[in-house]
Design an enzyme around this catalytic site. Structure first.
Site, PDB file in Angstrom:
ATOM      1  N   LYS A  66       0.843  -1.204   0.000  1.00  0.00           N
ATOM      2  CA  LYS A  66       0.000   0.000   0.000  1.00  0.00           C
ATOM      3  C   LYS A  66       0.874   1.248   0.000  1.00  0.00           C
ATOM      4  O   LYS A  66       2.077   1.168   0.282  1.00  0.00           O
ATOM      5  CB  LYS A  66      -0.933  -0.029   1.216  1.00  0.00           C
ATOM      6  CG  LYS A  66      -0.201  -0.144   2.532  1.00  0.00           C
ATOM      7  CD  LYS A  66      -1.114  -0.634   3.656  1.00  0.00           C
ATOM      8  CE  LYS A  66      -0.338  -0.652   4.961  1.00  0.00           C
ATOM      9  NZ  LYS A  66      -1.066  -1.320   6.042  1.00  0.00           N
ATOM     10  N   TYR A 292      16.394  30.935   6.446  1.00  0.00           N
ATOM     11  CA  TYR A 292      15.215  31.696   6.886  1.00  0.00           C
ATOM     12  C   TYR A 292      15.246  31.915   8.389  1.00  0.00           C
ATOM     13  O   TYR A 292      15.430  30.973   9.164  1.00  0.00           O
ATOM     14  CB  TYR A 292      13.934  30.933   6.540  1.00  0.00           C
ATOM     15  CG  TYR A 292      13.571  30.946   5.071  1.00  0.00           C
ATOM     16  CD1 TYR A 292      13.407  32.149   4.383  1.00  0.00           C
ATOM     17  CD2 TYR A 292      13.364  29.758   4.388  1.00  0.00           C
ATOM     18  CE1 TYR A 292      13.056  32.150   3.040  1.00  0.00           C
ATOM     19  CE2 TYR A 292      13.005  29.748   3.047  1.00  0.00           C
ATOM     20  CZ  TYR A 292      12.852  30.956   2.374  1.00  0.00           C
ATOM     21  OH  TYR A 292      12.497  30.956   1.064  1.00  0.00           O
TER      22      TYR A 292
HETATM   23  C1  LIG Z   1      -0.217  -2.302   6.614  1.00  0.00           C
HETATM   24  C2  LIG Z   1      -0.852  -3.595   6.916  1.00  0.00           C
HETATM   25  C3  LIG Z   1      -0.079  -4.764   7.040  1.00  0.00           C
HETATM   26  C4  LIG Z   1       1.433  -4.769   7.006  1.00  0.00           C
HETATM   27  O1  LIG Z   1       1.924  -4.241   8.204  1.00  0.00           O
HETATM   28  P1  LIG Z   1       3.520  -4.171   8.515  1.00  0.00           P
HETATM   29  O2  LIG Z   1       3.550  -3.853   9.962  1.00  0.00           O
HETATM   30  O3  LIG Z   1       4.063  -3.078   7.675  1.00  0.00           O
HETATM   31  O4  LIG Z   1       4.093  -5.487   8.194  1.00  0.00           O
HETATM   32  C5  LIG Z   1      -0.759  -5.959   7.211  1.00  0.00           C
HETATM   33  N1  LIG Z   1      -2.107  -5.999   7.283  1.00  0.00           N
HETATM   34  C6  LIG Z   1      -2.876  -4.888   7.198  1.00  0.00           C
HETATM   35  C7  LIG Z   1      -4.363  -4.999   7.301  1.00  0.00           C
HETATM   36  C8  LIG Z   1      -2.272  -3.648   7.033  1.00  0.00           C
HETATM   37  O5  LIG Z   1      -3.035  -2.554   6.963  1.00  0.00           O
END
Ligand SMILES: *Cc1c(COP(=O)(O)O)cnc(C)c1O
Length: 405
Positions: A66, A292
């Site tokens: 994702k 800045y």
């Molecule tokens: C993001 C996510 C994962 C992976 O999590 P990590 O801690 O990055 O391994 C697994 N399952 C779901 C539902 C997620 O949203």
């Protein structure tokens, strides 16, 4: 129409091998001019997949990609891990799933976000697997399958065993299960849940959630529903609690080479380095100020290096007078405020510093003055956040370059 990406076979249409380095698609040519880049090591991704496979040897591994593959570029990461033996890919958004299908990914793609609007047709056309959690969704997708005379839709059902975010609550499992059981248009491929406290190492809470997951499994079985795979483990759970592996695991962070908690898998290799080059150097007299708001003033004769990376690239402004970049293999402090596109570092103690020297914001550097590394964990701690946010904060305008070792 599905577009077959030529990179899949490793050969182009004429049968000649494709170059092994994927260059980013650039929106504007000037992207290539600026030396600021995120470099993603594809060999490290494959190595991390093997680490995960060894930790969960009997489970399918579905790579969680994702948010553009945690900032690494989902398409290139998905292609690499697909060829290296990942069983499937998980994304959050429907759009992310479509992007990967269009890029030629052939393995199953699970869309975990749970929100599809009324785009069920899109979902089926791209052969994406939705995560469902209520009876209305079951009926909506069954309608779409009937309407479009498609094959039965493969779906995963999510149970909320304590995260209180998405999923059918235990008291509603029977209702959703009944809806699935009476829909021949739906094939229950998977059953999933998500842990709330895996990263903090609270094993008792994991076991509690697994128990409630078992109870849901039994309720489904009583209605004749036996999902092919069950899955719960994110990176932390899969590296710390084998009983969470079930038939499938869903690692994200670990695949990018970062431990969710120190000591869980020290052999992971960070896949991303973010670096740039010095574009200007100036000598300051004591009393002269930088940037800045003049928040830093030289106390001694100083050599100040300007680098073309700023908060709009993902170098947090809170590192103003409070962070480092690696130059020639050692740390140089960030001085003055980080601006949108540029940052200054005090290179007075960096012997031999010159224009075009590489400066590393994230990752390792070897140089004439030594060897050092700025890890995502270190940055996260300094910024009061988690490594996941550090990775996903590297902005889109930083071109991703993919390399083999
Ligand atoms: C993001 C996510 C994962 C992976 O999590 P990590 O801690 O990055 O391994 C697994 N399952 C779901 C539902 C997620 O949203």
């Amino acid at each position: 129409m599905t577009f077959q990406h030529p990179g899949l076979s490793g050969l182009n249409a004429l049968g000649t091998p494709l170059p092994r380095v994927l260059r980013p698609k650039r929106a504007v040519p000037s992207d290539a001019v600026r030396p600021t880049r995120a470099e993603v090591n594809l060999a490290a991704l494959r190595h991390n997949l093997r680490v995960v496979q060894r930790a969960a040897p009997t489970s399918e591994v579905w790579a969680v990609l994702k948010a553009d593959g945690y900032g690494h570029g989902a398409k290139a990461v998905a292609r690499t891990l697909e060829r290296a033996g990942a069983h499937g890919v998980c994304v959050a958004l429907l759009e992310e799933g479509i992007e990967l299908r269009d890029a030629g990914i052939r393995k199953p793609i699970l869309v975990m976000g749970g929100y599809y609007g009324d785009a069920w047709g899109e979902l089926l056309r791209h052969d994406l697997v939705p995560v469902l959690y209520d009876a209305a969704q079951v009926e909506a997708i069954a309608d779409e399958v009937r309407f479009s005379a498609s094959e039965p839709a493969r779906v995963h059902l999510k149970i909320d065993t304590g995260m209180s975010r998405l999923g059918a609550l235990p008291k509603n499992v029977a209702e959703v299960a009944d809806a699935i059981a009476r829909s021949p248009e739906i094939e229950l491929d998977g059953l999933m849940t998500h842990f709330a406290c895996a990263d903090s190492g609270d094993e008792e809470s994991l076991r509690g959630q697994l128990e409630s997951f078992e109870a849901a499994t039994t309720e489904l079985a009583e209605r004749g529903l036996r999902p092919r795979v069950r899955h719960a483990a994110n990176s932390a759970a899969l590296l710390s609690l084998p009983e969470s592996h079930l038939e499938m695991v869903r690692p994200g962070l670990a695949l990018f080479g970062i431990e969710p908690k120190t000591g869980l898998a020290p052999d992971l290799k960070p896949a991303m380095r973010v670096h740039t080059e010095i574009v200007a150097l100036r000598d300051l007299e004591p009393g002269q100020s930088v940037g800045y708001g003049w928040t830093w003033t030289a106390k001694r004769p100083s050599k100040i290096a300007t680098v073309p990376i700023g908060y709009a690239d993902g170098l947090p402004r809170s590192l103003s007078n409070n962070g480092h970049l690696l130059v020639r293999g050692r740390r140089a402090p960030i001085v003055g405020t980080v601006s949108m596109d540029l940052t200054m570092v005090d290179a007075t103690d960096v012997a031999g510093v010159t224009l075009r020297d590489e400066c590393v914001m994230l990752g390792q550097q070897k140089g004439p003055l030594g060897e050092d590394e700025i890890t995502a964990a270190e940055l996260a701690q300094k910024l009061g956040t988690i490594p996941w946010e550090v990775l996903t904060s590297v902005m889109r305008r930083v071109p991703r370059f993919y390399r083999e070792p």
